[in-house]
Design a protein around this motif. Structure first.
Motif: not given
Length: 240
Positions: A62-90
């Motif tokens: 086993k190796f260290p894993i860092f798991y960011y747990s969010t509620v939606s694709p919108e929050e995922v993309f915002k966490l990655k620094g996107f203001d907007y990405h079409p897949m946030m809502y599709l």
């Protein structure tokens, strides 16, 4: 960018965005929990069990894993620094397996075995063909919010309703071919072939294909699957 002692220090945006998130460390996983969701200990234990299984299957520690747990694709993309990405809502579900053993989940869950498999394969088989990479990840972790067995049953229904479907015409693993809006057909077909290969050969044989970066079509031939029998063998294995 942060100024300190007249010097500018840069860090990944995710570190800044998650600086106030709840942190939970369980075994080899450090969870960063979005303020928008609740921490699910049952899912954490389930993930812990799967990681033990994966380490045994891949014959590695086993190796260290860092798991960011969010509620939606919108929050995922915002966490990655996107203001907007079409897949946030599709997309209905969202995820990334990234460098430095990071998992970003938009499934409102502390459990995402599919993406964790990608961390193993990227370390052990950096040349693995995407077709097999997604196949083995789907075999262990399903796809989206549904496990492999659920998806396999959907594939059986799809093949029954589409008897003309030809595996060799759909080797682009990222083709957006979905059945009933939930089942990515190339992913599940590849997962079934991984299961077939494991049932008839050995993990060593499959790992050799992963290690060498063998393409899907060349890999099939190694396991005696050709144009004249591959579709029949797939349906036979699924008992269609």
């Amino acid at each position: 960018a942060v100024k300190k002692d007249n010097k500018i220090f840069f860090s990944k945006y995710i570190d800044y965005a998650a600086k106030d998130w709840q942190i939970k460390k369980v075994d080899n996983i450090t969870y960063y929990i979005s303020p928008l969701k609740n921490y699910n200990i049952q899912e954490v234990e389930k993930q812990k069990t799967d990681i033990k299984l994966l380490s045994e299957f891949f014959e590695t520690e086993k190796f260290p894993i860092f798991y960011y747990s969010t509620v939606s694709p919108e929050e995922v993309f915002k966490l990655k620094g996107f203001d907007y990405h079409p897949m946030m809502y599709l997309d209905q579900s969202g995820r990334f397996a990234e460098n430095y053993n990071n998992i970003i989940s938009g499934n409102n869950s502390e459990y995402y075995t599919h993406e964790i498999v990608h961390l193993y394969t990227s370390k052990l088989f950096p040349k693995i063909d995407p077709y097999f990479d997604e196949g083995i990840a789907t075999f262990f972790g399903g796809s989206g919010k549904f496990d492999y067995q659920w998806q396999k049953n959907k594939l059986k229904k799809f093949l029954t309703e589409n008897p003309e479907f030809d595996v060799l015409k759909h080797l682009d693993i990222y083709e957006r071919l979905y059945f009933e809006k939930e089942t990515p057909i190339p992913y599940i077909v590849s997962a079934v072939f991984c299961e077939m290969i494991l049932s008839k050969f050995s993990t060593k044989n499959l790992f050799s294909v992963f290690k060498n970066g063998t393409s899907a079509k060349e890999g099939f031939q190694i396991f005696n699957l050709y144009e004249n029998n591959i579709n029949t063998e797939l349906r036979k294995f699924l008992k269609i």
